[in-house]
Motif scaffolding. Structure first.
Motif, short mmCIF file in Angstrom:
data_model
loop_
_atom_site.label_atom_id
_atom_site.label_comp_id
_atom_site.label_asym_id
_atom_site.label_seq_id
_atom_site.Cartn_x
_atom_site.Cartn_y
_atom_site.Cartn_z
N ALA A 176 0.85 -1.19 0.00
CA ALA A 176 0.00 0.00 0.00
C ALA A 176 0.89 1.23 0.00
N ALA A 177 0.43 2.28 -0.65
CA ALA A 177 1.18 3.54 -0.74
C ALA A 177 0.31 4.67 -0.21
N ARG A 178 0.91 5.49 0.65
CA ARG A 178 0.17 6.60 1.25
C ARG A 178 0.51 7.90 0.53
N ARG A 179 -0.52 8.61 0.08
CA ARG A 179 -0.34 9.88 -0.63
C ARG A 179 0.28 10.92 0.30
N LEU A 180 1.04 11.84 -0.27
CA LEU A 180 1.62 12.94 0.50
C LEU A 180 0.53 13.78 1.14
N SER A 181 0.84 14.37 2.28
CA SER A 181 -0.09 15.28 2.94
C SER A 181 -0.18 16.58 2.15
N GLY A 182 -1.28 17.29 2.32
CA GLY A 182 -1.46 18.55 1.62
C GLY A 182 -2.93 18.91 1.55
N PRO A 183 -3.26 19.90 0.72
CA PRO A 183 -4.64 20.38 0.66
C PRO A 183 -5.59 19.49 -0.14
N SER A 184 -5.09 18.53 -0.86
CA SER A 184 -5.93 17.68 -1.70
C SER A 184 -6.81 16.78 -0.84
N PRO A 185 -8.04 16.48 -1.32
CA PRO A 185 -8.91 15.57 -0.56
C PRO A 185 -8.36 14.14 -0.48
N VAL A 186 -7.41 13.79 -1.33
CA VAL A 186 -6.82 12.44 -1.29
C VAL A 186 -5.53 12.40 -0.48
N GLY B 204 14.24 -4.86 -9.40
CA GLY B 204 14.30 -3.84 -8.37
C GLY B 204 13.25 -4.11 -7.30
N VAL B 205 13.24 -3.25 -6.30
CA VAL B 205 12.27 -3.36 -5.21
C VAL B 205 11.57 -2.02 -5.06
N PRO B 206 10.31 -2.03 -4.65
CA PRO B 206 9.61 -0.76 -4.45
C PRO B 206 10.30 0.08 -3.38
N THR B 207 10.54 1.35 -3.72
CA THR B 207 11.15 2.28 -2.78
C THR B 207 10.33 3.57 -2.77
N LEU B 208 10.37 4.22 -1.64
CA LEU B 208 9.61 5.45 -1.47
C LEU B 208 10.17 6.53 -2.39
N GLY B 209 9.29 7.15 -3.16
CA GLY B 209 9.67 8.22 -4.07
C GLY B 209 9.09 9.55 -3.63
N GLU B 210 8.80 10.42 -4.58
CA GLU B 210 8.33 11.77 -4.29
C GLU B 210 6.81 11.90 -4.24
N VAL B 211 6.07 10.86 -4.59
CA VAL B 211 4.62 10.93 -4.68
C VAL B 211 3.94 10.49 -3.38
N HIS B 212 4.63 9.64 -2.62
CA HIS B 212 4.05 9.05 -1.42
C HIS B 212 4.86 9.41 -0.18
N SER B 213 4.18 9.43 0.97
CA SER B 213 4.88 9.68 2.23
C SER B 213 5.28 8.38 2.91
N GLU B 214 4.68 7.27 2.50
CA GLU B 214 4.97 5.98 3.11
C GLU B 214 4.52 4.87 2.17
N ILE B 215 5.27 3.78 2.17
CA ILE B 215 4.82 2.55 1.53
C ILE B 215 4.90 1.46 2.60
#
Length: 138
Positions: free
Chosen positions: A27-37, A102-113
């Protein structure tokens, strides 16, 4: 009179540890911010660009967002429609996937995987569109 506007196609991946007998899901968690998602959990993916097949777009999006090359499995079909509705302007198709290179790594779109047991997926605050998919996974 013009017909309804065509929805833009978005693709997503249910990333699992094994396509034949999955025990864990990413599961990937979206970055925090003003968006409803913002801050909610999702199946990673993104928009299909002109000239791309949905599968090509999904492999590209996973490489860009999580830094790995995916091998796609079966599509998770909506039993009521050809796609999964997201919003007025978007619709989604979603596939199972495993890391092939490769393996999934945290990038710039998510705050947590987070990898979690398949029987624990209901514990997270998923995006509404992904909530509709959950009962059709396993």
């Amino acid at each position: 009179m013009p017909g309804p506007a065509r929805r833009r196609l978005v693709v997503g991946a249910v990333i699992v540890d094994d396509l034949d007998a999955p025990t864990r899901l990413l599961a990937a968690r979206r970055l925090s911010g003003p968006s409803p998602v913002a801050g909610r959990w999702e199946f990673p993916g993104g928009k299909v660009e002109p000239g791309e097949s949905p599968q090509e777009a999904l492999v590209r999006e996973l490489r860009e967002e999580l830094g790995f090359t995916a091998r796609l499995g079966r599509e998770v079909l909506n039993p009521e429609a050809a796609t999964w509705p997201i919003a007025e302007r978007f619709e989604m198709r979603i596939w199972f996937a495993v890391p092939a290179d490769g393996v999934p790594t945290l990038g710039e779109v998510h705050s947590e995987i987070r990898w979690l047991a398949c029987d624990r997926i209901g514990m997270l605050d998923w995006l509404d569109a992904d909530v509709a998919v959950l009962p059709h996974l396993f």
